[in-house]
Design an enzyme around this catalytic site. Structure first.
Site: not given
Length: 246
Positions: A19-20, A67
């Protein structure tokens, strides 16, 4: 203190929620695509480091079923990156003894992606140094639901047999540790069945920043925990009351 049920000599199963990427890029004035590209470089680093740090199975959360709700341009870019990774990393994976498996739905993936996955899995099938599992169009709840539908037709069922229905693999080790980068503290529908007793490690590091040192730090924290698997904390001899004092 690490329980005898998970010794340091065992090859661990580690799952990572990568993540990120987008936030890492935005903070640097870059496009989100550039963040995802940097994330692919991190995958290369971690796949190389994992076997050296006692990991036998590495499951990476690349693209969740939810997603698909992202902007079409970003989804298309992610699929292009996946195709690029599969096409360009196979030779390296084979050389380093990495077996690749992609988990999740394939019926909604572009034909080119599905075909690339099949070729990569076939080419790396005999790898024994590391089992790399990449979750694409993946939902743990959907995996459990689909397994339950298949199990309904069976006259008897064991936990091991149901696990195989969920994971699609016989004898897959349960997840020992789940790492999530970027500071978020949730599982986001990742490995809910096989991670039932997984230890959790959350780091503020964004995925493009994550490196072998961060992985080692997470594993050190893991090995410092006592895994009880529903049991009680081990009682040290000095904590047991003496009959002479009762």
């Amino acid at each position: 203190m690490q329980s005898d049920m998970t010794s340091r000599s065992e090859k661990l199963h580690v799952g990572i929620i990568m993540d990120g990427n987008g936030r890492w890029a935005t903070r640097r004035g870059l496009s989100r695509l550039r963040g995802h590209e940097a994330g692919v470089e991190t995958i290369r680093r971690i796949v190389e480091a994992a076997p050296k740090q006692g990991i036998g199975t590495l499951t990476l959360y690349a693209f969740s079923t939810d997603n698909w709700r992202r902007p079409k341009a970003e989804v298309a870019a992610l699929m292009t990156l996946l195709r690029f990774y599969l096409a360009n990393e196979v030779q390296s994976l084979v050389k380093n003894g990495v077996r690749l498996t992609v988990i999740g739905r394939r019926d909604r993936l572009p034909d080119g992606i599905a075909n690339a996955i099949a070729r990569a899995e076939a080419a790396t099938a005999h790898g024994s140094t590391l089992h790399l599992r990449i979750a694409v169009d993946y939902s743990a709840r959907d995996a459990i639901l689909n397994a339950a539908a298949k199990a309904a037709a069976l006259t008897s069922l064991t936990r091991e047999a149901f696990s195989q229905l969920v994971t699609g693999e016989a004898g897959l080790r349960d997840v020992d540790l789940i790492i999530r980068t970027s500071g978020e503290k949730r599982l986001s529908d990742f490995l809910l069945w096989e991670g039932a007793y997984a230890e959790l490690h959350f780091t503020e590091r964004m995925w493009p920043e994550f490196d072998a040192g961060d992985l080692a730090e997470a594993l050190a924290a893991f090995h410092g925990r006592e895994r009880r698997f529903g049991g009680l904390q081990a009682i040290m001899p000095e904590e047991v009351p003496s009959l002479s004092r009762v």
